[in-house]
Design a protein around this motif. Structure first.
Motif, PDB file in Angstrom:
ATOM      1  N   GLN A 194      14.632   6.167 -44.207  1.00  0.00           N
ATOM      2  CA  GLN A 194      13.435   6.287 -43.370  1.00  0.00           C
ATOM      3  C   GLN A 194      13.749   7.095 -42.111  1.00  0.00           C
ATOM      4  O   GLN A 194      12.925   7.903 -41.663  1.00  0.00           O
ATOM      5  CB  GLN A 194      12.897   4.905 -43.015  1.00  0.00           C
ATOM      6  N   ILE A 195      14.907   6.878 -41.541  1.00  0.00           N
ATOM      7  CA  ILE A 195      15.331   7.670 -40.382  1.00  0.00           C
ATOM      8  C   ILE A 195      15.426   9.140 -40.769  1.00  0.00           C
ATOM      9  O   ILE A 195      14.988  10.042 -40.035  1.00  0.00           O
ATOM     10  CB  ILE A 195      16.672   7.152 -39.841  1.00  0.00           C
ATOM     11  N   TRP A 196      15.986   9.405 -41.935  1.00  0.00           N
ATOM     12  CA  TRP A 196      16.095  10.783 -42.419  1.00  0.00           C
ATOM     13  C   TRP A 196      14.704  11.382 -42.644  1.00  0.00           C
ATOM     14  O   TRP A 196      14.456  12.526 -42.249  1.00  0.00           O
ATOM     15  CB  TRP A 196      16.906  10.796 -43.723  1.00  0.00           C
ATOM     16  N   LEU A 197      13.809  10.611 -43.256  1.00  0.00           N
ATOM     17  CA  LEU A 197      12.454  11.112 -43.496  1.00  0.00           C
ATOM     18  C   LEU A 197      11.774  11.489 -42.182  1.00  0.00           C
ATOM     19  O   LEU A 197      11.140  12.556 -42.084  1.00  0.00           O
ATOM     20  CB  LEU A 197      11.635  10.052 -44.226  1.00  0.00           C
ATOM     21  N   ARG A 198      11.924  10.633 -41.163  1.00  0.00           N
ATOM     22  CA  ARG A 198      11.301  10.944 -39.868  1.00  0.00           C
ATOM     23  C   ARG A 198      11.861  12.232 -39.274  1.00  0.00           C
ATOM     24  O   ARG A 198      11.141  12.985 -38.605  1.00  0.00           O
ATOM     25  CB  ARG A 198      11.497   9.787 -38.889  1.00  0.00           C
ATOM     26  N   SER A 199      13.133  12.519 -39.535  1.00  0.00           N
ATOM     27  CA  SER A 199      13.731  13.743 -38.998  1.00  0.00           C
ATOM     28  C   SER A 199      13.159  14.990 -39.660  1.00  0.00           C
ATOM     29  O   SER A 199      13.314  16.104 -39.127  1.00  0.00           O
ATOM     30  CB  SER A 199      15.254  13.704 -39.188  1.00  0.00           C
ATOM     31  N   LEU A 200      12.495  14.819 -40.803  1.00  0.00           N
ATOM     32  CA  LEU A 200      11.936  15.968 -41.526  1.00  0.00           C
ATOM     33  C   LEU A 200      10.455  16.199 -41.224  1.00  0.00           C
ATOM     34  O   LEU A 200       9.903  17.233 -41.609  1.00  0.00           O
ATOM     35  CB  LEU A 200      12.086  15.745 -43.038  1.00  0.00           C
ATOM     36  N   LEU A 201       9.814  15.294 -40.526  1.00  0.00           N
ATOM     37  CA  LEU A 201       8.359  15.349 -40.385  1.00  0.00           C
ATOM     38  C   LEU A 201       7.882  16.575 -39.614  1.00  0.00           C
ATOM     39  O   LEU A 201       6.934  17.246 -40.029  1.00  0.00           O
ATOM     40  CB  LEU A 201       7.845  14.071 -39.703  1.00  0.00           C
ATOM     41  N   GLU A 202       8.477  16.831 -38.457  1.00  0.00           N
ATOM     42  CA  GLU A 202       8.082  17.974 -37.613  1.00  0.00           C
ATOM     43  C   GLU A 202       6.576  17.972 -37.365  1.00  0.00           C
ATOM     44  O   GLU A 202       5.888  18.998 -37.500  1.00  0.00           O
ATOM     45  CB  GLU A 202       8.517  19.295 -38.249  1.00  0.00           C
ATOM     46  N   GLY A 203       6.059  16.804 -37.018  1.00  0.00           N
ATOM     47  CA  GLY A 203       4.639  16.692 -36.698  1.00  0.00           C
ATOM     48  C   GLY A 203       3.741  16.404 -37.877  1.00  0.00           C
ATOM     49  O   GLY A 203       2.550  16.099 -37.695  1.00  0.00           O
ATOM     50  N   ARG A 204       4.271  16.489 -39.087  1.00  0.00           N
ATOM     51  CA  ARG A 204       3.455  16.195 -40.273  1.00  0.00           C
ATOM     52  C   ARG A 204       3.351  14.681 -40.462  1.00  0.00           C
ATOM     53  O   ARG A 204       4.275  13.936 -40.114  1.00  0.00           O
ATOM     54  CB  ARG A 204       4.066  16.868 -41.508  1.00  0.00           C
ATOM     55  N   PRO A 205       2.252  14.207 -41.040  1.00  0.00           N
ATOM     56  CA  PRO A 205       2.003  12.746 -41.040  1.00  0.00           C
ATOM     57  C   PRO A 205       2.602  12.010 -42.233  1.00  0.00           C
ATOM     58  O   PRO A 205       2.793  12.572 -43.312  1.00  0.00           O
ATOM     59  CB  PRO A 205       0.468  12.667 -41.094  1.00  0.00           C
ATOM     60  N   ILE A 206       2.891  10.718 -42.000  1.00  0.00           N
ATOM     61  CA  ILE A 206       3.101   9.776 -43.092  1.00  0.00           C
ATOM     62  C   ILE A 206       1.736   9.166 -43.388  1.00  0.00           C
ATOM     63  O   ILE A 206       1.156   8.483 -42.537  1.00  0.00           O
ATOM     64  CB  ILE A 206       4.115   8.686 -42.707  1.00  0.00           C
ATOM     65  N   VAL A 207       1.207   9.422 -44.577  1.00  0.00           N
ATOM     66  CA  VAL A 207      -0.164   9.007 -44.895  1.00  0.00           C
ATOM     67  C   VAL A 207      -0.230   7.706 -45.689  1.00  0.00           C
ATOM     68  O   VAL A 207      -1.309   7.149 -45.875  1.00  0.00           O
ATOM     69  CB  VAL A 207      -0.896  10.121 -45.684  1.00  0.00           C
ATOM     70  N   PHE A 208       0.937   7.254 -46.151  1.00  0.00           N
ATOM     71  CA  PHE A 208       0.971   6.001 -46.909  1.00  0.00           C
ATOM     72  C   PHE A 208       2.320   5.338 -46.688  1.00  0.00           C
ATOM     73  O   PHE A 208       3.360   6.002 -46.684  1.00  0.00           O
ATOM     74  CB  PHE A 208       0.763   6.266 -48.407  1.00  0.00           C
ATOM     75  N   ARG A 209       2.289   3.998 -46.511  1.00  0.00           N
ATOM     76  CA  ARG A 209       3.516   3.237 -46.322  1.00  0.00           C
ATOM     77  C   ARG A 209       3.545   2.064 -47.292  1.00  0.00           C
ATOM     78  O   ARG A 209       2.498   1.492 -47.614  1.00  0.00           O
ATOM     79  CB  ARG A 209       3.622   2.720 -44.874  1.00  0.00           C
ATOM     80  N   ALA A 210       4.736   1.717 -47.742  1.00  0.00           N
ATOM     81  CA  ALA A 210       4.921   0.571 -48.638  1.00  0.00           C
ATOM     82  C   ALA A 210       6.162  -0.193 -48.212  1.00  0.00           C
ATOM     83  O   ALA A 210       7.076   0.376 -47.600  1.00  0.00           O
ATOM     84  CB  ALA A 210       5.043   1.021 -50.090  1.00  0.00           C
ATOM     85  N   THR A 211       6.213  -1.455 -48.550  1.00  0.00           N
ATOM     86  CA  THR A 211       7.350  -2.281 -48.147  1.00  0.00           C
ATOM     87  C   THR A 211       8.559  -2.080 -49.046  1.00  0.00           C
ATOM     88  O   THR A 211       9.657  -2.517 -48.707  1.00  0.00           O
ATOM     89  CB  THR A 211       6.976  -3.773 -48.180  1.00  0.00           C
ATOM     90  N   ASP A 212       8.381  -1.434 -50.209  1.00  0.00           N
ATOM     91  CA  ASP A 212       9.511  -1.241 -51.116  1.00  0.00           C
ATOM     92  C   ASP A 212       9.444   0.135 -51.751  1.00  0.00           C
ATOM     93  O   ASP A 212       8.413   0.822 -51.720  1.00  0.00           O
ATOM     94  CB  ASP A 212       9.540  -2.332 -52.196  1.00  0.00           C
TER      95      ASP A 212
END
Length: 293
Positions: A194-212
């Motif tokens: 998740q930390i890695w994913l956030r480093s790739l966002l560059e302002g683009r959104p996370i539109v869906f989240r799941a617990t697993d």
């Protein structure tokens, strides 16, 4: 005389923090836990818990007794491990705890092959997100994603979990600046991927989240967005393709853990070899670039 079952129920309450959690761990209803603790209080002539509407905190006497009971539980568990390791043959029941993705996608599919080689071993694979307490018999063997700190455990590094970025082909063809992402919910923000994913966002959104990871995978299959997955899971999913990334993907070491006295059991050794070999093939310690270096 103190009834050991009363003490066992109290120790579970002290360890888990609530009547309901203790009941789940012991496989009984919470009223049974309450009755057992009341019986223990009568036999000791001590009040061990404060009975409040929603909680049951330990009294000072309760905390003292809980410390002593924890030591007794550990001794009982050591006896259980000894008896299990003393069995000379391969007939046994062995429980393995592992992260859900590893349990479901690496170990469980190979259970048939293991059964063919070891028909007298009853294998249980528990996919859990929390760390199984080996010292309380929650599992005989565990696969962990952080190196255990307990000095009395037998620890072996068996693989490396690597990650990648994946999407269905139609999403992969969208310009990168227009990508949207799938991730974990807020409670999982500390996870490596998740930390890695956030480093790739560059302002683009996370539109869906799941617990697993399974919920994320299903969302990615529908074309909802781009997802970070363990490479063994993403590479094996025919509906998804791997995407190029600017930031190198992370990796997490995988550790096989048990108690040294259990290692003497042929059944335990057979299961350890099965787990290590299965994970090692899909999550090798060295990848292609490592071998070329």
């Amino acid at each position: 005389m103190i009834d050991w079952q009363d003490l066992l129920h109290f120790a579970a309450l002290a360890r888990t923090g609530s009547l309901s959690a203790a009941a789940r761990e012991l496989g009984v209803d919470h009223a049974t836990v309450g009755r057992r603790i009341a019986a223990l209080e009568r036999s000791l002539d001590l009040r061990l818990i404060d009975r409040r509407p929603r909680t049951s905190p330990l009294t000072a006497d309760g905390r003292a007794i809980a410390e002593l009971a924890a030591g007794m539980e550990e001794n009982v568990e050591a006896i259980r491990r000894y008896s299990k390791s003393a069995v000379a043959g391969l007939s046994a029941a062995v429980k393995v705890s592992a992260p859900p993705s590893i349990a479901a996608h690496l170990l469980a599919p190979k259970a048939t092959l293991f059964r063919e080689e070891h028909p007298d071993i009853t294998l249980t694979i528990a996919g859990v997100t929390r760390r199984a307490a080996l010292n309380y018999g929650e599992a005989d063997i565990a696969v962990r994603m952080t190196r255990p700190e307990e000095s009395d455990l037998l620890v072996r590094r068996i693989g490396v979990m690597r990650f990648g970025l994946y999407a269905i082909p139609s999403v992969a063809q969208v310009p990168e600046k227009d990508w949207v992402f799938i991730g974990y919910d807020a409670a999982m923000e500390h996870l490596t991927q998740q930390i890695w994913l956030r480093s790739l966002l560059e302002g683009r959104p996370i539109v869906f989240r799941a617990t697993d990871v399974f919920g994320q995978l299903e969302a990615a299959r529908t074309g909802l967005g781009v997802v970070a997955l363990p490479a063994f899971l993403g590479d094996g999913e025919p509906a998804l393709v791997r995407l190029p990334v600017a930031v190198p993907s992370p990796a997490r070491d995988l550790w096989l853990v048990t108690y040294p006295d259990l290692r003497r059991s042929p059944a335990i050794r057979a299961v350890m070899d099965f787990v290590a070999d299965t994970i090692g093939r899909s999550c090798p310690l060295r990848n292609g670039s490592d071998a070329a270096a």
